[in-house]
Write a protein that holds these residues in place. Structure first.
Motif, PDB file in Angstrom:
ATOM      1  N   ARG A  47      15.523  76.220 -67.505  1.00  0.00           N
ATOM      2  CA  ARG A  47      15.026  76.434 -68.696  1.00  0.00           C
ATOM      3  C   ARG A  47      14.429  78.033 -67.898  1.00  0.00           C
ATOM      4  O   ARG A  47      13.937  78.348 -66.587  1.00  0.00           O
ATOM      5  CB  ARG A  47      13.696  76.347 -68.741  1.00  0.00           C
ATOM      6  N   GLU A  74      17.908  78.278 -72.075  1.00  0.00           N
ATOM      7  CA  GLU A  74      17.770  76.736 -71.978  1.00  0.00           C
ATOM      8  C   GLU A  74      19.375  76.414 -71.421  1.00  0.00           C
ATOM      9  O   GLU A  74      20.206  75.993 -72.474  1.00  0.00           O
ATOM     10  CB  GLU A  74      16.933  75.853 -72.599  1.00  0.00           C
ATOM     11  N   ASP A  90      12.700  64.250 -71.662  1.00  0.00           N
ATOM     12  CA  ASP A  90      14.202  64.917 -71.138  1.00  0.00           C
ATOM     13  C   ASP A  90      13.155  66.082 -69.701  1.00  0.00           C
ATOM     14  O   ASP A  90      11.984  65.389 -69.893  1.00  0.00           O
ATOM     15  CB  ASP A  90      14.093  66.034 -71.436  1.00  0.00           C
ATOM     16  N   ILE A 133      12.498  69.352 -67.715  1.00  0.00           N
ATOM     17  CA  ILE A 133      12.834  70.823 -67.941  1.00  0.00           C
ATOM     18  C   ILE A 133      11.792  71.069 -66.301  1.00  0.00           C
ATOM     19  O   ILE A 133      11.377  71.288 -66.075  1.00  0.00           O
ATOM     20  CB  ILE A 133      12.200  71.665 -68.700  1.00  0.00           C
ATOM     21  N   VAL A 192      21.419  72.289 -70.807  1.00  0.00           N
ATOM     22  CA  VAL A 192      21.332  70.877 -70.307  1.00  0.00           C
ATOM     23  C   VAL A 192      22.572  70.932 -69.455  1.00  0.00           C
ATOM     24  O   VAL A 192      23.639  71.273 -69.352  1.00  0.00           O
ATOM     25  CB  VAL A 192      21.593  70.385 -71.723  1.00  0.00           C
ATOM     26  N   ILE A 232      17.166  69.447 -67.883  1.00  0.00           N
ATOM     27  CA  ILE A 232      17.426  70.649 -68.364  1.00  0.00           C
ATOM     28  C   ILE A 232      16.473  72.142 -67.635  1.00  0.00           C
ATOM     29  O   ILE A 232      15.360  72.007 -66.212  1.00  0.00           O
ATOM     30  CB  ILE A 232      16.335  70.794 -69.501  1.00  0.00           C
ATOM     31  N   HIS A 282      17.836  64.080 -70.556  1.00  0.00           N
ATOM     32  CA  HIS A 282      18.827  65.168 -69.881  1.00  0.00           C
ATOM     33  C   HIS A 282      17.941  65.016 -68.664  1.00  0.00           C
ATOM     34  O   HIS A 282      16.586  65.412 -68.534  1.00  0.00           O
ATOM     35  CB  HIS A 282      19.484  65.927 -70.835  1.00  0.00           C
TER      36      HIS A 282
END
Length: 335
Positions: free
Chosen positions: A51, A117, A88, A90, A119, A49, A47
């Motif tokens: 944050r 967070e 992932d 981030i 997605v 993501i 993913h």
């Protein structure tokens, strides 16, 4: 153009990971050459993501991070072994960040809290291995699923400054000077238009160790809603401020008209901005006597709170803090 460490909009190419393929495999043992299907599932693609990070105030760290590529999932294997999911990616962003698709303009994510967070772009699902398709009537399935592809597209990440109070006014209205007097912020102050080309934030210390955040935003000009001057770059930041403090200099030729132009630009950009709480402050009022103040007061909308201040002479600053705190608490009670 002046170089700056404040970056409030970034265009990046994003691609989430592809899902791994499921395995088509049959178990064979020393004593059973046809022990049945045991193909494992493919791993999920990585993913992308978002944050929230309260310690970030700009998107500068993403300026040279133009391609965001998540890892693909691994394929499944025999003995019912599933493939590893892709790693992932981030992306840490400041609070107030909005992510949208460049082509459609649709808002896809919004970060408002520290540690939040979301997605943003999902990785592709891994395919099922042939063991998943075994049934009583089909004990040796020859089929396994391929992994789903990830998503890829050009995206736009924008920062809309989070502050309790936004300062609104024409260039040279005295917004930066007021911010420097009310807070510990040190904005650039000079006698020419667009001294402030980036939002400046400051914390106003109030009574009993209380505080609130105020933002000095780049000055409006007529036509800002159509992109003139700093245009949309300014106006998108104002969407986050529940209270707008309109700063109009005492030496303005027409105080009422200046206020109406400012409000009109907000309405042209986004009519919902008119639902915010407005306060009018007449700056540089140390040059006014009581008679002139009364004349200006009659020009202003009677339904809106207004106050006369002088940043240089430090007049009306305490009263302005009291008024802002009162209005902010009224707004919070409505929520």
């Amino acid at each position: 153009m002046e170089k700056t460490n404040f970056v409030d909009q970034i265009r990046i190419f994003c691609r989430s990971g592809h899902g791994g393929a499921g395995s088509k495999h049959f178990m064979r043992t020393k004593f059973n050459a046809m022990a049945g299907p045991d193909g494992g599932n493919g791993g999920r693609g990585g993913h992308i993501i978002l944050r929230g990070n309260k310690n970030l105030w700009t998107l500068l760290h993403l300026r040279y991070y133009k391609n965001v590529l998540a890892e693909n999932g691994e394929s499944g294997s025999g003995n019912n072994c599933s493939g590893r999911s892709g790693k992932d990616v981030i992306i840490e962003v400041p609070l107030g960040t909005v992510a949208r698709d460049e082509e459609t303009g649709e808002t896809e994510a919004e970060i408002l809290e520290d540690g939040q967070e979301i997605v943003w772009i999902k990785g592709g699902r891994g395919g099922l291995g042939n063991a998943e398709f075994a049934t009583a009537t089909n004990q040796a399935p020859e089929h396994a699923q391929p992994g789903e592809p990830g998503e890829e597209a050009w995206k736009v990440v924008e920062l809309k400054v989070l502050a309790d109070v936004g300062l609104v006014g024409f260039p040279n209205a005295g917004k930066s000077t007021l911010l420097s007097v009310m807070t510990a912020a040190k904005p650039k102050i000079a006698d020419y238009a667009f001294t402030t080309i980036n939002p400046q934030l400051g914390m106003v210390e109030y009574r009993n160790d209380r505080s609130f955040c105020i933002a000095d935003l780049p000055g409006i000009i007529e036509g800002a809603a159509e992109g003139k001057g700093l245009g949309h770059r300014f106006l998108r930041h104002i969407e986050r401020n529940p209270v707008l403090l309109f700063l109009i200099p005492a030496d303005s030729s027409d105080h009422k008209k200046e206020f109406e132009i400012l409000v009109n630009e907000l309405e042209q950009y986004n009519p919902e901005l008119l639902h915010k709480q407005f306060i009018i402050a007449i700056s540089k009022s140390d040059m006014l006597d009581d008679e002139l103040k009364e004349a200006i007061r009659k020009e202003l909308p009677q339904t809106l709170p207004h106050i006369f201040i002088s940043s240089v002479a430090q007049k009306g600053i305490s009263e302005l803090k009291d008024l802002l705190w009162k209005v902010l608490n009224e707004e919070n009670n409505k929520i």
